[in-house]
Write a protein that holds these residues in place. Sequence first.
Motif, PDB file in Angstrom:
ATOM      1  N   ALA A  61     -10.950   4.767  -4.943  1.00  0.00           N
ATOM      2  CA  ALA A  61      -9.856   4.601  -5.896  1.00  0.00           C
ATOM      3  C   ALA A  61     -10.380   4.138  -7.252  1.00  0.00           C
ATOM      4  CB  ALA A  61      -8.825   3.614  -5.345  1.00  0.00           C
ATOM      5  N   TYR A  76      -6.686  -2.045  -1.090  1.00  0.00           N
ATOM      6  CA  TYR A  76      -7.742  -1.674  -0.155  1.00  0.00           C
ATOM      7  C   TYR A  76      -8.762  -2.801  -0.002  1.00  0.00           C
ATOM      8  CZ  TYR A  76      -6.192   3.230  -0.015  1.00  0.00           C
ATOM      9  OH  TYR A  76      -5.483   4.388   0.176  1.00  0.00           O
ATOM     10  N   LEU A 119      -4.193   0.576  -5.991  1.00  0.00           N
ATOM     11  CA  LEU A 119      -4.620   0.932  -4.641  1.00  0.00           C
ATOM     12  C   LEU A 119      -5.947   0.257  -4.301  1.00  0.00           C
ATOM     13  CD1 LEU A 119      -3.717   4.711  -4.311  1.00  0.00           C
ATOM     14  CD2 LEU A 119      -2.734   2.793  -3.062  1.00  0.00           C
ATOM     15  N   TYR A 144       2.481   1.615  -3.477  1.00  0.00           N
ATOM     16  CA  TYR A 144       1.499   2.058  -4.468  1.00  0.00           C
ATOM     17  C   TYR A 144       1.086   3.516  -4.239  1.00  0.00           C
ATOM     18  CZ  TYR A 144       0.839  -2.752  -6.178  1.00  0.00           C
ATOM     19  OH  TYR A 144       0.998  -4.006  -6.727  1.00  0.00           O
ATOM     20  N   GLN A 145       1.000   3.926  -2.987  1.00  0.00           N
ATOM     21  CA  GLN A 145       0.670   5.328  -2.700  1.00  0.00           C
ATOM     22  C   GLN A 145       1.779   6.254  -3.177  1.00  0.00           C
ATOM     23  OE1 GLN A 145      -0.095   4.805   1.511  1.00  0.00           O
ATOM     24  NE2 GLN A 145      -2.302   5.007   1.215  1.00  0.00           N
ATOM     25  N   ASP A 204      -4.502   4.009  -9.432  1.00  0.00           N
ATOM     26  CA  ASP A 204      -5.771   3.911  -8.709  1.00  0.00           C
ATOM     27  C   ASP A 204      -6.243   2.465  -8.617  1.00  0.00           C
ATOM     28  OD1 ASP A 204      -6.359   6.614  -7.987  1.00  0.00           O
ATOM     29  OD2 ASP A 204      -6.931   7.030 -10.068  1.00  0.00           O
ATOM     30  N   ALA A 247       1.339   9.182  -5.973  1.00  0.00           N
ATOM     31  CA  ALA A 247       1.682  10.582  -5.706  1.00  0.00           C
ATOM     32  C   ALA A 247       2.518  11.165  -6.850  1.00  0.00           C
ATOM     33  CB  ALA A 247       2.427  10.694  -4.376  1.00  0.00           C
ATOM     34  N   GLU A 307     -12.443   2.968   0.705  1.00  0.00           N
ATOM     35  CA  GLU A 307     -11.255   3.452   0.026  1.00  0.00           C
ATOM     36  C   GLU A 307     -11.103   2.793  -1.342  1.00  0.00           C
ATOM     37  OE1 GLU A 307     -11.433   2.474   3.162  1.00  0.00           O
ATOM     38  OE2 GLU A 307     -10.416   3.920   4.451  1.00  0.00           O
ATOM     39  N   LEU A 332       0.836  -1.200   0.000  1.00  0.00           N
ATOM     40  CA  LEU A 332       0.000   0.000   0.000  1.00  0.00           C
ATOM     41  C   LEU A 332       0.871   1.250   0.000  1.00  0.00           C
ATOM     42  CD1 LEU A 332      -2.780   1.382   0.190  1.00  0.00           C
ATOM     43  CD2 LEU A 332      -2.623   1.110   2.678  1.00  0.00           C
TER      44      LEU A 332
END
Length: 119
Positions: free
Chosen positions: A82, A70, A66, A35-36, A63, A40, A78, A32
């Motif tokens: 996404a 999630y 993520l 991937y975040q 997206d 970004a 979440e 996570l």
Amino acid sequence: DPGNAGWQRDLSVSYNKVGDMQVAQGHLPEALISYQASLAIRDRLTKSDPGNAGWQHDLSVADSNLAYIYQKLGKMKEARAALTAGRAIIAGLVELYPAWSELKQDLAWFDQQIAGLKN
């Protein structure tokens, strides 16, 4: 070099690949984070050049990654957010590039994933 868009994209791809390996190893919280980080960078790139369809597509992939994590972590709200964000990007690209067949497949995939979400 934050000013080098090509290198930044390469870095986002690297974060994505690290996340893929972490998923394969069952390290979902770490994936996570990776991937975040990828998202970004892709978000910054897309905002710096909104007309770059490739970067927009990359952002939709982030997206979807993520959303997968999630879902695996039981964070359905979440995941839905996404998937909805990724779908919006793809829907916009389909309008701009109707001959790009991969986009129509991606849109169908996002629709299927959203429909299959359990609250």
